[in-house]
Design a protein around this motif. Structure first.
Motif, mmCIF file in Angstrom:
data_model
loop_
_atom_site.group_PDB
_atom_site.id
_atom_site.type_symbol
_atom_site.label_atom_id
_atom_site.label_comp_id
_atom_site.label_asym_id
_atom_site.label_seq_id
_atom_site.Cartn_x
_atom_site.Cartn_y
_atom_site.Cartn_z
ATOM 1 N N UNK A 173 0.839 -1.213 0.000
ATOM 2 C CA UNK A 173 0.000 0.000 0.000
ATOM 3 C C UNK A 173 0.866 1.253 0.000
ATOM 4 N N UNK A 174 1.941 1.225 0.786
ATOM 5 C CA UNK A 174 2.828 2.398 0.838
ATOM 6 C C UNK A 174 3.521 2.609 -0.504
ATOM 7 N N UNK A 175 3.971 1.513 -1.136
ATOM 8 C CA UNK A 175 4.670 1.661 -2.420
ATOM 9 C C UNK A 175 3.694 2.184 -3.483
ATOM 10 N N UNK A 176 2.436 1.734 -3.421
ATOM 11 C CA UNK A 176 1.423 2.258 -4.358
ATOM 12 C C UNK A 176 1.224 3.762 -4.131
ATOM 13 N N UNK A 177 1.262 4.192 -2.887
ATOM 14 C CA UNK A 177 1.118 5.638 -2.607
ATOM 15 C C UNK A 177 2.321 6.389 -3.147
ATOM 16 N N UNK A 178 3.521 5.809 -3.021
ATOM 17 C CA UNK A 178 4.729 6.448 -3.564
ATOM 18 C C UNK A 178 4.562 6.584 -5.077
ATOM 19 N N UNK A 179 4.097 5.494 -5.703
ATOM 20 C CA UNK A 179 3.890 5.526 -7.158
ATOM 21 C C UNK A 179 2.888 6.641 -7.520
ATOM 22 N N UNK A 180 1.804 6.756 -6.745
ATOM 23 C CA UNK A 180 0.798 7.799 -6.993
ATOM 24 C C UNK A 180 1.409 9.196 -6.906
ATOM 25 N N UNK A 181 2.243 9.418 -5.880
ATOM 26 C CA UNK A 181 2.885 10.736 -5.723
ATOM 27 C C UNK A 181 3.830 11.019 -6.892
ATOM 28 N N UNK A 182 4.582 10.000 -7.299
ATOM 29 C CA UNK A 182 5.526 10.193 -8.417
ATOM 30 C C UNK A 182 4.773 10.555 -9.700
ATOM 31 N N UNK A 183 3.612 9.883 -9.959
ATOM 32 C CA UNK A 183 2.849 10.196 -11.185
ATOM 33 C C UNK A 183 2.381 11.650 -11.155
ATOM 34 N N UNK A 207 15.845 10.885 -5.690
ATOM 35 C CA UNK A 207 15.400 9.936 -6.710
ATOM 36 C C UNK A 207 15.022 10.702 -7.974
ATOM 37 N N UNK A 208 15.305 10.112 -9.118
ATOM 38 C CA UNK A 208 14.880 10.693 -10.392
ATOM 39 C C UNK A 208 13.426 10.290 -10.611
ATOM 40 N N UNK A 209 12.499 11.252 -10.669
ATOM 41 C CA UNK A 209 11.053 10.984 -10.619
ATOM 42 C C UNK A 209 10.576 10.029 -11.721
ATOM 43 N N UNK A 210 10.849 10.361 -13.000
ATOM 44 C CA UNK A 210 10.298 9.513 -14.079
ATOM 45 C C UNK A 210 10.906 8.124 -14.050
ATOM 46 N N UNK A 211 12.222 8.063 -13.787
ATOM 47 C CA UNK A 211 12.910 6.770 -13.767
ATOM 48 C C UNK A 211 12.361 5.874 -12.677
ATOM 49 N N UNK A 212 12.206 6.433 -11.461
ATOM 50 C CA UNK A 212 11.708 5.634 -10.337
ATOM 51 C C UNK A 212 10.272 5.206 -10.589
ATOM 52 N N UNK A 213 9.482 6.113 -11.165
ATOM 53 C CA UNK A 213 8.072 5.780 -11.448
ATOM 54 C C UNK A 213 7.999 4.593 -12.408
ATOM 55 N N UNK A 214 8.816 4.652 -13.463
ATOM 56 C CA UNK A 214 8.787 3.547 -14.449
ATOM 57 C C UNK A 214 9.200 2.234 -13.803
#
Ligand code: NAD
Ligand code: NAD
Lengths: 203, 203
Positions: free
Chosen positions: A8-18, A61-68
């Motif tokens: 759940x936390x990693x999904x929230x991180x992904x949401x913030x990065x998007x 962290x590099x935003x687009x790279x980490x998101x991908x």
């Protein structure tokens, strides 16, 4: 094995990065990420490294790279098939909800026990009588069942979805239902949202 | 000043305590509570003490006692008034949603811009044309506005609700809206729920 809370936390991180990517942000620190999702700096770094993702530079962290990378590790880019059981007010509102598509799910079928209801519906998604549930789920490899029936029918519908072979259930009916351990189960009620608003307005 | 994230965690603790009380559980440790809500033992104790609540015994927190204290500190027991703007499929499903009442909110009015829609509705809650929004919110001391209109009208409806004097907004439309700092704002979208199901099924 990774715990539900970590996912759940990693999904929230992904949401913030998007959201950051849409705003054109290039780098983000683990401290800033922790602030966005309500976690700690230490936990953010630990959660990201659990997925085997590295790449923390002096600028963060590099935003687009980490998101991908997260999108790939969480398998979010592959579209999964879903169906809705119960085509009343909420169910038909969900059939039309365009955000499903953006979040990696595709609604491919709807079911209802009332023939009258099915015949009157004007929708681009195919709708069936509830007796066709098992065949349709198996033929179309549907992985997610969404429950939008009255509370008293929810458990029975859940049992039928599980028997038909879905992997996950999203339950909108205001009732606790029992599911076996291998089924991913979430209740969609906004109790927490209402409590937060009530609490925030008095503290 | 208590942060939003702290309040969200305390609301989750309150939710877990209510569920435990229904199951007849008498005591719970901070470690168990941390497991239920996805937090750490240290953070649970810190969050509870921020509200000035004490009472940790050798057997842990006393479930009913702690729940009552949190209910009082978070001001959850006082019923707050809410209204729904947009009485289409989702809005009318929300008008009938019996769980609102349990969570401390009372829906006291509904609004829509279509006269035809208002005249055809058969509901026990009073419904009005959108032009009566401000007067009705002020006369009935409505604190929460729930947005269930199409995405393109959401910002305009939010502005009208804020001008009318609501304290909080729960937005169901899939669009980001801007609100001033003093307004408590939450989006009700199940993106995170869908992402969690997708991620859990692949990890
Ligand atoms: N969590 C939320 O945000 C939220 C909001 C509103 C409503 N709800 C809940 O969603 C559910 C649906 O609400 P609604 O307003 O759309 O109700 P509704 O009465 O308009 O629709 C229910 C539909 O389910 C069908 N149905 C009933 N039993 C069935 C079965 N066994 N198999 C298949 N179809 C069946 C009915 O024919 C009907 O079309 C309710 O449980 C309600 O409490 C949840
Ligand atoms: N978050 C979720 O769970 C979820 C699920 C389904 C739908 N939705 C969203 O909820 C919203 C409503 O969906 P729906 O299926 O009920 O749509 P709908 O078209 O059935 O209903 C919309 C209603 O809003 C009214 N309306 C439009 N503009 C208005 C305005 N300016 N002031 C007052 N009323 C106005 C219309 O007359 C109509 O009755 C959409 O934005 C949809 O994307 C959210």
């Amino acid at each position: 094995d990774i715990s539900d809370n970590t996912i759940k936390r990693i999904c929230s991180i992904f949401g913030s990065l998007s959201a950051m990517e849409k705003r054109g942000v290039e780098f983000v620190s683990s401290k800033e990420l922790a602030g966005y999702i309500g976690s700690t700096e230490y936990t953010v770094r630990k959660d990201i490294s659990i997925l085997g993702v590295t790449g923390y530079t002096r600028r963060g962290y590099e935003v687009s790279g980490l998101k991908k990378e997260l999108e790939c590790k969480l398998n979010l880019s592959k579209k999964k098939k879903a169906c809705i059981v119960g085509l009343g007010r909420l169910g038909t509102a969900l059939l039309d909800y365009e955000k499903f598509q953006e979040d990696g799910f595709e609604i491919v079928a709807g079911f209802d026990c009332s023939i009258n209801r099915i015949e009157r519906l004007n929708t681009h998604i195919e709708v069936f009588q509830i007796s066709y549930l098992k065949d349709t789920i198996q033929q179309r490899s549907i992985e997610l069942g969404i429950i939008a029936v009255p509370a008293k029918s929810a458990q029975e519908v859940a049992d039928d979805l599980i028997e038909a072979g879905v992997k996950g259930i999203l339950n909108f009916a205001p009732v606790k239902i029992g599911v076996p351990k291998h089924i991913i189960y979430l209740e969609m009620d906004f109790t927490n949202a209402l409590r937060f608003i009530a609490a925030r307005s008095s503290l």
